[in-house]
Write an enzyme that holds these catalytic residues in place. Structure first.
Site, PDB file in Angstrom:
ATOM      1  N   HIS A  99       1.042  -1.258  -0.060  1.00  0.00           N
ATOM      2  CA  HIS A  99      -0.079   0.093   0.168  1.00  0.00           C
ATOM      3  C   HIS A  99       1.051   1.268  -0.083  1.00  0.00           C
ATOM      4  O   HIS A  99       0.654   2.277  -0.637  1.00  0.00           O
ATOM      5  CB  HIS A  99      -0.789   0.068   1.449  1.00  0.00           C
ATOM      6  CG  HIS A  99      -1.494   1.111   1.655  1.00  0.00           C
ATOM      7  ND1 HIS A  99      -2.258   1.814   0.700  1.00  0.00           N
ATOM      8  CD2 HIS A  99      -1.583   2.180   2.606  1.00  0.00           C
ATOM      9  CE1 HIS A  99      -2.873   2.965   1.052  1.00  0.00           C
ATOM     10  NE2 HIS A  99      -2.018   3.090   2.456  1.00  0.00           N
ATOM     11  N   HIS A 133       2.599   8.307   5.183  1.00  0.00           N
ATOM     12  CA  HIS A 133       1.213   8.704   5.704  1.00  0.00           C
ATOM     13  C   HIS A 133       0.511   7.852   6.785  1.00  0.00           C
ATOM     14  O   HIS A 133      -0.148   8.510   7.334  1.00  0.00           O
ATOM     15  CB  HIS A 133       0.416   9.093   4.642  1.00  0.00           C
ATOM     16  CG  HIS A 133      -0.194   7.737   3.880  1.00  0.00           C
ATOM     17  ND1 HIS A 133       0.312   6.725   3.283  1.00  0.00           N
ATOM     18  CD2 HIS A 133      -1.310   7.201   4.183  1.00  0.00           C
ATOM     19  CE1 HIS A 133      -0.333   5.731   2.922  1.00  0.00           C
ATOM     20  NE2 HIS A 133      -1.542   5.966   3.554  1.00  0.00           N
ATOM     21  N   ASP A 134       0.902   6.686   6.834  1.00  0.00           N
ATOM     22  CA  ASP A 134      -0.035   5.879   7.914  1.00  0.00           C
ATOM     23  C   ASP A 134       1.164   5.412   9.146  1.00  0.00           C
ATOM     24  O   ASP A 134       0.715   4.613  10.052  1.00  0.00           O
ATOM     25  CB  ASP A 134      -0.278   4.589   7.261  1.00  0.00           C
ATOM     26  CG  ASP A 134      -1.714   4.593   6.497  1.00  0.00           C
ATOM     27  OD1 ASP A 134      -2.392   5.520   6.795  1.00  0.00           O
ATOM     28  OD2 ASP A 134      -1.874   3.971   5.701  1.00  0.00           O
ATOM     29  N   GLU A 161      -0.374   6.746  12.885  1.00  0.00           N
ATOM     30  CA  GLU A 161      -1.531   5.986  13.266  1.00  0.00           C
ATOM     31  C   GLU A 161      -1.418   4.646  13.398  1.00  0.00           C
ATOM     32  O   GLU A 161      -2.068   3.771  14.043  1.00  0.00           O
ATOM     33  CB  GLU A 161      -2.704   6.472  12.556  1.00  0.00           C
ATOM     34  CG  GLU A 161      -2.625   5.980  11.046  1.00  0.00           C
ATOM     35  CD  GLU A 161      -3.719   6.806  10.322  1.00  0.00           C
ATOM     36  OE1 GLU A 161      -4.697   6.123   9.860  1.00  0.00           O
ATOM     37  OE2 GLU A 161      -3.770   8.069  10.112  1.00  0.00           O
ATOM     38  N   ASP A 162      -0.634   3.820  12.427  1.00  0.00           N
ATOM     39  CA  ASP A 162      -0.594   2.408  12.404  1.00  0.00           C
ATOM     40  C   ASP A 162       0.447   1.535  12.927  1.00  0.00           C
ATOM     41  O   ASP A 162       0.698   0.418  13.094  1.00  0.00           O
ATOM     42  CB  ASP A 162      -0.920   2.043  10.992  1.00  0.00           C
ATOM     43  CG  ASP A 162      -2.158   2.178  10.339  1.00  0.00           C
ATOM     44  OD1 ASP A 162      -3.325   2.448  11.258  1.00  0.00           O
ATOM     45  OD2 ASP A 162      -2.432   2.310   9.234  1.00  0.00           O
TER      46      ASP A 162
END
Length: 94
Positions: A33, A57-58, A61-62
């Site tokens: 991804h 970008h993630d 949060e991840d």
């Protein structure tokens, strides 16, 4: 997409942050991804910082301990502009 040292650094951080993770409801490694986002961004912009932010970008949060990434970590490694872009697209929670 031209792989610059900064892009490699962002990819390395994303690989670490998402180690062992798969996409929600899938068996696809999370990094697929991340790299798809980078490729799409590289087709519409040659701004290296935009592509780096896409790769990361993630991560805030991840990512999970022991590979938890914070906005401060991103700012330290990639600067305020990249950190701001990542912050702006991150889910903040309540």
């Amino acid at each position: 997409m031209i792989y610059t040292p900064i892009l490699y650094q962002a990819i390395d951080l994303a690989l670490s942050a998402h180690a062992g993770q798969v996409r929600k409801g899938k068996t696809t490694p999370y990094i697929v991804h991340v790299m798809t986002v980078a490729l799409l961004l590289s087709r519409v912009s040659d701004d290296e910082e935009v592509i780096v932010a896409g790769i990361l970008h993630d991560t805030v949060e991840d990512s999970k301990p022991p590979h938890k990434i914070t906005i401060a970590d991103i700012e330290d490694k990639f600067g305020k502009r990249v950190a701001r872009m990542v912050f702006d697209v991150s889910e903040k929670g309540d």
